[in-house]
Write an enzyme that holds these catalytic residues in place. Structure first.
Site, PDB file in Angstrom:
ATOM      1  N   LYS A  75      -3.889  78.285  67.866  1.00  0.00           N
ATOM      2  CA  LYS A  75      -4.305  77.597  66.970  1.00  0.00           C
ATOM      3  C   LYS A  75      -5.174  76.489  67.488  1.00  0.00           C
ATOM      4  O   LYS A  75      -4.815  75.629  68.159  1.00  0.00           O
ATOM      5  CB  LYS A  75      -3.469  76.969  65.820  1.00  0.00           C
ATOM      6  CG  LYS A  75      -3.843  76.207  64.735  1.00  0.00           C
ATOM      7  CD  LYS A  75      -2.770  75.733  63.758  1.00  0.00           C
ATOM      8  CE  LYS A  75      -3.387  75.084  62.707  1.00  0.00           C
ATOM      9  NZ  LYS A  75      -3.779  73.559  63.043  1.00  0.00           N
TER      10      LYS A  75
ATOM     11  N   ALA B  40      -4.137  72.304  56.102  1.00  0.00           N
ATOM     12  CA  ALA B  40      -4.352  71.006  55.974  1.00  0.00           C
ATOM     13  C   ALA B  40      -4.873  70.368  54.661  1.00  0.00           C
ATOM     14  O   ALA B  40      -5.589  70.992  53.953  1.00  0.00           O
ATOM     15  CB  ALA B  40      -5.458  70.397  57.114  1.00  0.00           C
ATOM     16  N   GLY B  41      -4.070  69.322  54.253  1.00  0.00           N
ATOM     17  CA  GLY B  41      -4.622  68.681  52.932  1.00  0.00           C
ATOM     18  C   GLY B  41      -3.654  68.925  51.890  1.00  0.00           C
ATOM     19  O   GLY B  41      -3.903  68.110  50.783  1.00  0.00           O
TER      20      GLY B  41
END
Length: 260
Positions: free
Chosen positions: A96, A184-185
């Site tokens: 990643k 993410a988020g």
């Protein structure tokens, strides 16, 4: 099933291994999530010594596929070096890839990201790049050899959910043959369901589960949300409309209710 390069994985929920209140809660949360892929930071492993060995043992007990990341890297050179060390330590070509540009937003350095992806792909890595929702960046990553793209929904750890919905939808529409993972988020199960309803192949979570009051229960909630969102997408969602449309047929309406 969802395809990551040449491997097919059953769970569409990927989960991180950091920030949990305890190792036991981490293990229980990962099990409850049903995730087959768990992200692990090389920096934690390399710097942890005995503690790092214990952590790695806990991950191996879960029987999951490990996806090492280059979290914290702020240059192409640093990311490439970290990726090579991760390959040696974890015995996997998966990485990643994160190259961070800004300390406050943790926004990806998209120029450095593409360069690092090119280098790593040529070296035999199967790259999972963490990027923004920018289509041009995603296309450059595909040209660099990436078959998986991981755009953010919002800045890491912000829990804001999908901020640029139209941009993420455009990515899905323009890259139909690429595995897309919202990364993410996301802060609530409903955010994950929304991502899946857009046709994304999977979501990756960490903070939203690890920092919940009950991480294990939250892991279960996200698992169900991902399943619901994907099922809804596959069932075919009706399109939004600007005006009302009656759901009750007018045939058989009593004459005194009829409109003259």
């Amino acid at each position: 099933m969802v395809k990551f390069y040449d491997r097919e994985i059953s769970s569409r929920l990927l989960i991180g291994s950091a920030l949990y209140p305890s190792p036991a809660i981490m293990q229980d949360s990962i099990r409850e999530s049903g995730a087959d892929i768990v992200t692990v930071s090389l920096r934690r492993e390399a710097a942890g010594g005995k503690a790092g060995d214990q952590f790695w043992s806990l991950i191996r007990e879960l029987g999951v596929t490990v996806l090492p990341n280059t979290a914290g890297c702020r240059s192409v050179r640093e990311a490439v070096t970290t990726a090579k060390l991760a390959r040696e330590l974890f015995g996997t070509a998966w990485i990643k890839l994160e190259v961070i540009a800004d300390n406050d937003t943790l926004q990806p350095d998209v120029v450095g990201l593409v360069e690092a992806a090119q280098i790593l792909t040529k070296d035999g890595f199967e790259v999972f790049p963490y990027c923004t929702e920018d289509l041009s960046v995603a296309m450059r990553l595909v040209d660099a050899g990436c078959r998986v793209i991981m755009p953010w929904a919002a800045p890491i750890g912000s829990a804001r959910g999908i901020v640029a919905r139209d941009a993420l939808k455009l990515l899905r529409d323009r890259l139909p043959d690429i595995t897309l993972v919202v990364d993410a988020g996301l802060g609530a199960p409903s955010h994950a369901a929304e991502a899946m309803e857009l046709g994304y192949d999977a979501v990756l979570l960490n903070t939203a589960i690890a920092k919940a009051e009950d991480p294990v229960a939250m892991a279960r909630a996200f698992k169900l949300a991902v399943e619901a969102g994907r099922t809804g997408f596959e069932a075919g969602l009706m399109g939004a409309r600007d005006f009302a449309s009656p759901s009750t047929p007018v045939i058989g309406t009593p004459f005194w209710h009829a409109v003259s």
